[in-house]
Design an enzyme around this catalytic site. Structure first.
Site, PDB file in Angstrom:
ATOM      1  CG  ASP A  51     128.409  -6.242 155.897  1.00  0.00           C
ATOM      2  OD1 ASP A  51     128.434  -7.264 155.193  1.00  0.00           O
ATOM      3  OD2 ASP A  51     128.514  -6.344 156.963  1.00  0.00           O
ATOM      4  CG  HIS A  68     131.486  -8.810 157.216  1.00  0.00           C
ATOM      5  ND1 HIS A  68     130.361  -8.490 157.776  1.00  0.00           N
ATOM      6  CD2 HIS A  68     132.013  -9.909 157.629  1.00  0.00           C
ATOM      7  CE1 HIS A  68     130.399  -9.360 158.669  1.00  0.00           C
ATOM      8  NE2 HIS A  68     131.150 -10.073 158.844  1.00  0.00           N
ATOM      9  CB  SER A  99     130.768 -10.904 162.051  1.00  0.00           C
ATOM     10  OG  SER A  99     130.113 -11.394 161.089  1.00  0.00           O
TER      11      SER A  99
END
Length: 441
Positions: free
Chosen positions: A386, A415, A301
Site C-alpha cells: 500500500d 490499497h 482508509s
C-alpha cells in the site's frame, strides 16, 4: 424477405457490432506480461539484521520469457531509492539480494522490464521488525480534555434527523432511507444511507464512515440483510444522491479539504468530521429498533481512520474494524520515513504544511493519538504494498493499541482488501457482539 428473418438479421448485426465495440473499449482482465516477485520469507517479514532475497520471474502467457532484462530500484518506503541495478534473466527468472533495514520499518523493491516496446513493472515492500515501529507523533497533555470539551458542546445540539424512504433502493427484506442529522450546530449536517431489516425486532447497529474524497455513493444493503441496522455516511454535508457532475465540480474546488484551517485546532476541517461520527453513533442508538447494547464501526482508509477515532471517542462502541487506516503518524516524513495519508509532510507538501501551528493541530487529529485511547477489541487489516496508507504509518498506530487486537496482514495487498478478509471481519464483529458462536461462519 420474411419479416422475422429481417429482425433476426438486424439483431445479429447489432449483437456483433456491440460486441466489437465492447471488445475494443474494455481493458484486458490480465496483463500480457507479468513481473512476479517472490520474497524468500512467505510472510514478507524479516529481522532488522536480515537481507531479503527476492526471486524475479517474467512470464508471458504464464511461461517464463527468456533473455529478458529487468531494471530495479530499492529504498526505504516512500523515500528516494538508495540502490539500483539491472539483471538479465536468461531463463526468465533470477534473484535480487536486497539490503537490510537498520531500523524497524519497510524497504521496497521495484522491478521494471520492457518487452516489444511496452513497459511492465511490479513492487514488493518488505517488513523489518514491524512490531517495533514506534510513532513519531506525540500526545498533547490536554488531548482528552480537548475532545471531552468538544463533545460536551454537542449536548445542546439536537440531532434533528430528516428521513426519506427510498423504495427504489429497498429490497424485499431491507428498507433503505436517506438520512441527514445535525452534527455540530445549526446548518451543519451529515448525510447517509440507513438500512434496516424490514422484519420487526431489535437489532445491533453498525456505522460505516467513508473513504477519502468528495464523491457520490450508493447504499449497500448487505449488512442489513445479515441482521444489522447500518448507517453509511459521507462527511462533507452533501447528499450522496447529488448528480456525479455536481460532485466533480465541488471536488475540483474543494479537493484538499484536509488542509482547511489546519493552523487552528478548533476550526480545523476534521474536527467537525470527527464529531459528526460521534453524532452518527448517537443517532443509531436513538433508533427504536436498536437492541440497546451492540454497537460496531467499520471502514477502510479514511473510513478506517474514522473507525478508530469513533471507537476512541464514543463510549457505546463495543468493537471496531479498521482496514488500512489513513491519517496515521502524519509526521513520519519529518523523521525520514513514510507518513500516513494524505502525505501532508512529504517533500511536495512539507514547505507549506511544516509550520509550528499546523504541527500542533495535527497532534490532536493524528489517528495514532486516538489509537492510544482504544479500550475495545479491534480487527485490523492492511497490506504491505500500500502506497496510499503506507504500512509503516499503520503499524505506528496499531502498535500503540493496548486493547485486544485481531490483526490480518495480507502482504501482497495494496490499497484494497480481499473479499475473504472482508467476510472474516464481519464474522469477527458477530462473534464480538455474541451474535454467533466463535468460529462459526
Amino acid at each position: 424477405m420474411n419479416r422475422n428473418w429481417v429482425l433476426m438479421f438486424f439483431n445479429a448485426v447489432f449483437f456483433l457490432t456491440a460486441h466489437a465495440v465492447y471488445s475494443q473499449n474494455s481493458p484486458a482482465p490480465i496483463k500480457l506480461v507479468d513481473v512476479i516477485l517472490s520474497p524468500d520469507h512467505s510472510d514478507w517479514k524479516y529481522l532488522t539484521s536480515e537481507k531479503p532475497l527476492v526471486k524475479v520471474t517474467v512470464l508471458q502467457y504464464g511461461v517464463p520469457l527468456k533473455n529478458v532484462k529487468v531494471e530495479y530500484a530499492t529504498g526505504p518506503e516512500m523515500m528516494n531509492a538508495d540502490g539500483k541495478g539491472s539483471l538479465l534473466l536468461k531463463d526468465g527468472s533470477g534473484t535480487i539480494q536486497m539490503e537490510t533495514s537498520k531500523q524497524p520499518g519497510f524497504r521496497y523493491l521495484k522491478v521494471k522490464t520492457t518487452h516489444n516496446n511496452n513497459s511492465y513493472e511490479n513492487q514488493v515492500k518488505l517488513a523489518f521488525s514491524p512490531e517495533a515501529i514506534e510513532a513519531t507523533t506525540t500526545l498533547p497533555a490536554d488531548f482528552n480534555q480537548f475532545w471531552k470539551q468538544s463533545m460536551d458542546a454537542l449536548r445542546d445540539v439536537p440531532l434533528d434527523p430528516q428521513v426519506e424512504h427510498l423504495p427504489a433502493y429497498s429490497t424485499s427484506t431491507v428498507d433503505v432511507f436517506l438520512v441527514s442529522i445535525q452534527t455540530t450546530g445549526k446548518g451543519q449536517r451529515m448525510y447517509g444511507y440507513l438500512c434496516k431489516p424490514k422484519k420487526a425486532g431489535k437489532y445491533p447497529v453498525i456505522f460505516s464512515p467513508p473513504g477519502a474524497g468528495v464523491k457520490p455513493f450508493a447504499p449497500a444493503t448487505s449488512l442489513a440483510e445479515q441482521g444489522f441496522i447500518s448507517f453509511t455516511t459521507e462527511i462533507h454535508g452533501l447528499s450522496p444522491m447529488l448528480d456525479a457532475s455536481v460532485y466533480r465540480s465541488i471536488s475540483t474546488a474543494f479537493g484538499d479539504y484536509w488542509l482547511h484551517n489546519l493552523n487552528d485546532r478548533d476550526a480545523y476541517y476534521y474536527k467537525r468530521v470527527y464529531l459528526g461520527c460521534v453524532r452518527a453513533i448517537d443517532y443509531l442508538c436513538s433508533l427504536p429498533e436498536f437492541d440497546g447494547k451492540n454497537v460496531a464501526v467499520t471502514g477502510g482508509s479514511q473510513g478506517g481512520a474514522l473507525s478508530i477515532v469513533t471507537a476512541a471517542l464514543h463510549p457505546k462502541v463495543n468493537c471496531l474494524v479498521a482496514f488500512y487506516p489513513a491519517l496515521c503518524d502524519i509526521t513520519g516524513y519529518l523523521h525520514n520515513r513514510a507518513g500516513g495519508w494524505p502525505h501532508m509532510l512529504n517533500q511536495v507538501s512539507a514547505p507549506v504544511v511544516n509550520r509550528p501551528d499546523n504541527l500542533k493541530t495535527l497532534q490532536y487529529f493524528d489517528v495514532v493519538n486516538f489509537a492510544r485511547q482504544i479500550k475495545v477489541p479491534g480487527f485490523y487489516s492492511w497490506g504491505y504494498n500500500d502506497n496510499t496508507c503506507p504500512p509503516t504509518s499503520v503499524y505506528a498506530a496499531i502498535n500503540t493499541i493496548k486493547a485486544p487486537k485481531t490483526i490480518r496482514i495480507t502482504p501482497v495487498s495494496a490499497h484494497w482488501r480481499f473479499e475473504e478478509t472482508n467476510r472474516e471481519s464481519i464474522n469477527w464483529i458477530k462473534e464480538q457482539l455474541k451474535l454467533v458462536e466463535p468460529g462459526s461462519k
